[in-house]
Design an enzyme around this catalytic site. Structure first.
Site, short mmCIF file in Angstrom:
data_model
loop_
_atom_site.label_atom_id
_atom_site.label_comp_id
_atom_site.label_asym_id
_atom_site.label_seq_id
_atom_site.Cartn_x
_atom_site.Cartn_y
_atom_site.Cartn_z
CG HIS A 119 41.92 40.90 39.02
ND1 HIS A 119 41.66 40.73 40.34
CD2 HIS A 119 41.24 42.01 38.64
CE1 HIS A 119 40.84 41.68 40.75
NE2 HIS A 119 40.57 42.47 39.75
CG ASP A 134 44.25 38.41 41.07
OD1 ASP A 134 44.80 39.50 41.22
OD2 ASP A 134 43.01 38.25 41.02
C1 XLS Z 1 37.89 46.97 43.33
C2 XLS Z 1 37.01 45.98 42.70
C3 XLS Z 1 37.72 44.86 41.98
C4 XLS Z 1 36.78 44.14 41.05
C5 XLS Z 1 37.47 43.25 40.08
O1 XLS Z 1 37.45 47.79 44.11
O2 XLS Z 1 36.14 45.51 43.68
O3 XLS Z 1 38.32 44.00 42.87
O4 XLS Z 1 35.83 43.38 41.74
O5 XLS Z 1 38.39 43.93 39.32
#
Ligand code: XLS
Ligand code: CA
Ligand code: CA
Length: 440
Positions: A101, A104
């Protein structure tokens, strides 16, 4: 350059008889199957948020994870160190991809402009590391759910200013993904859902989500992004009801708003179980619609029932998942992203290795078993025989649209009592066990 995982050297394939916990037992990246290496079949990725930003905090206590890059004070220095750690980790494990993300990898600044500048700096650093290591980006995405501004959602927020901010953020995340050669761009529904219908205009919210996705597709095409758009279903968490509930809901949404040609699904195992489905079910529905794009590889906990994001170790699950992937023709732009976190008590850096080794071995073994099942064709043959009545006689006429209720009534009135055949579920489950425990 600082070594962040100095306790672990290059992880290698040693075969199933090895008792080295830091070696692969089933994942031999170079093994060729149907003219393609296992590495290219499976396309493993590390999830940046869990492995480098996850620290094991829970509602009862703070994080416990020992992560040496956390000691740097300047947020940009820490971000660069974290990215260096990512590439060291990917190289030591032979992970060909990572996923992130925007938030991140680079810290939020005081203003959007400053935040964007931070991202630019880290993207430039990442690009250099990608060029020198060959590690690639499976997908990028934007975090539209952590900051308090997204308390009511992003594209589905009741406040248009939030919609605009989210659009600006996705615009930038798309540019970063393009700059880093990302193979896909993911939309997961963040807080796009509701807590109560008493304060929610569900029609406007979903219309707005569709408008947002159309804008994203238009902009991505404008800047020359050729990657695949993925949408990731999840039924609940963080909101009580997420609009991207499950694959069937997502496909109906995409078709309703004319978005289906631009998107495929990113199926997460734990989200499937939260929706009351099996992982295989979500993959099957995606495959059936030609929409299977990528996988977020993890598993839930049958007793806990929430999104625990554990590392996948159940071979029956990985086998049935890979069975669907193989029948779908394998991954193209997608892959297996470990959207999974080590448990809070597994706080040492080394635990990141054990967890990924376990996940990679479990999927490699699952792939090999599934490959044999597909090659032997016995399950598919069973299914074909089960529906044989639609390939001749009245069944063929039904399928070809040659009969209606009147003709079918005439047919039914003229028939002897119906004789059904057993579905043989237990026979097939035993047969699956035969593959799981006898072939590898
Ligand atoms: C949350 C999601 C997230 C997505 C990406 O539950 O898994 O991590 O994969 O935003
Ligand atoms: Ca996910
Ligand atoms: Ca999850």
């Amino acid at each position: 350059m600082t070594e962040y995982f100095s306790g672990v050297s290059q992880v290698r394939y040693e075969g199933k008889d090895s008792d080295n916990p830091l070696a692969f037992k089933h994942y031999n990246p170079e093994e060729m199957i149907d003219g393609k290496s296992l590495k290219d079949h499976l396309r493993f990725a590390v999830a940046f948020w869990h492995s480098y930003q996850g620290r094991g905090a829970d509602p009862f206590g703070p994080g416990t994870a020992q992560r040496s890059w956390d000691h740097l004070h300047d947020p940009l220095d820490a971000a660069r160190a974290r990215m260096d750690a990512n590439f060291e980790f990917c190289q030591k494990l032979g992970l060909p991809f990572f996923c992130f993300h925007d938030r991140d990898i680079a810290p939020e600044g005081a203003t959007l402009a400053e935040t964007n500048k931070n991202l630019d700096k880290i993207v430039a650093h990442t690009k250099e590391l990608m060029a020198s290591t060959g590690v690639r980006l499976l997908w990028g995405t934007a975090n539209l759910f952590s900051h308090p501004r997204f308390v009511h959602g992003a594209a589905t927020a009741p406040n248009a200013e939030v919609f605009a901010y989210a659009a600006a953020q996705v615009k930038k995340a798309l540019e970063a993904t393009l700059e880093l050669g990302g193979a896909n761009y993911v939309f997961w529904g963040g807080r796009e859902g509701y807590e109560t219908l008493l304060n929610t205009d569900t029609k406007l919210e979903q219309d707005n989500l569709a408008r947002f996705l159309h804008m994203a597709v238009d902009y991505a095409r404008e800047i020359g992004f050729k990657g695949q758009f993925l949408i990731e279903p999840k039924p609940k968490e963080p909101t009580k009801h997420q609009y991207d509930f499950d694959t069937a809901t997502v496909i109906a949404f995409l078709k309703t708003y004319g978005l289906d040609k631009y998107f495929k699904t990113n199926i997460e195992a734990n989200h499937a179980t939260l929706a009351g489905h099996t992982f295989q079910h979500e993959l099957r529905v995606s495959r059936q619609h030609g929409m299977l794009g990528s996988i977020d590889a993890n598993q839930g906990d049958a007793q806990l029932g929430w999104d625990t994001d554990q590392f996948p170790v159940q071979i029956s699950e990985t086998t049935l998942a890979m069975y669907e992937v193989i029948l779908a023709g394998g991954f193209t732009s997608g892959g297996l992203n470990f959207d999974a976190k080590v448990r809070r008590a597994s706080f040492e850096p080394e635990d990141l290795f054990y967890s990924h080794i376990g996940g990679m071995d479990s999927f490699a073994l699952g792939f090999k078993i599934a490959h044999k099942m597909v090659k032997d064709g016995r399950f598919e043959q069973f299914i074909a025989e089960r529906y044989a009545s639609y390939r001749e006689g009245i069944g063929l006429k039904i399928v070809e649209g040659q009969v209606g209720f009147k003709e079918l009534e005439q047919y039914a009135l003229s028939q002897a009592p119906i004789r059904n055949r057993s579905g043989r579920q237990e026979f097939l489950e035993n047969f699956l066990n035969h593959y799981l425990y006898a072939s590898e």
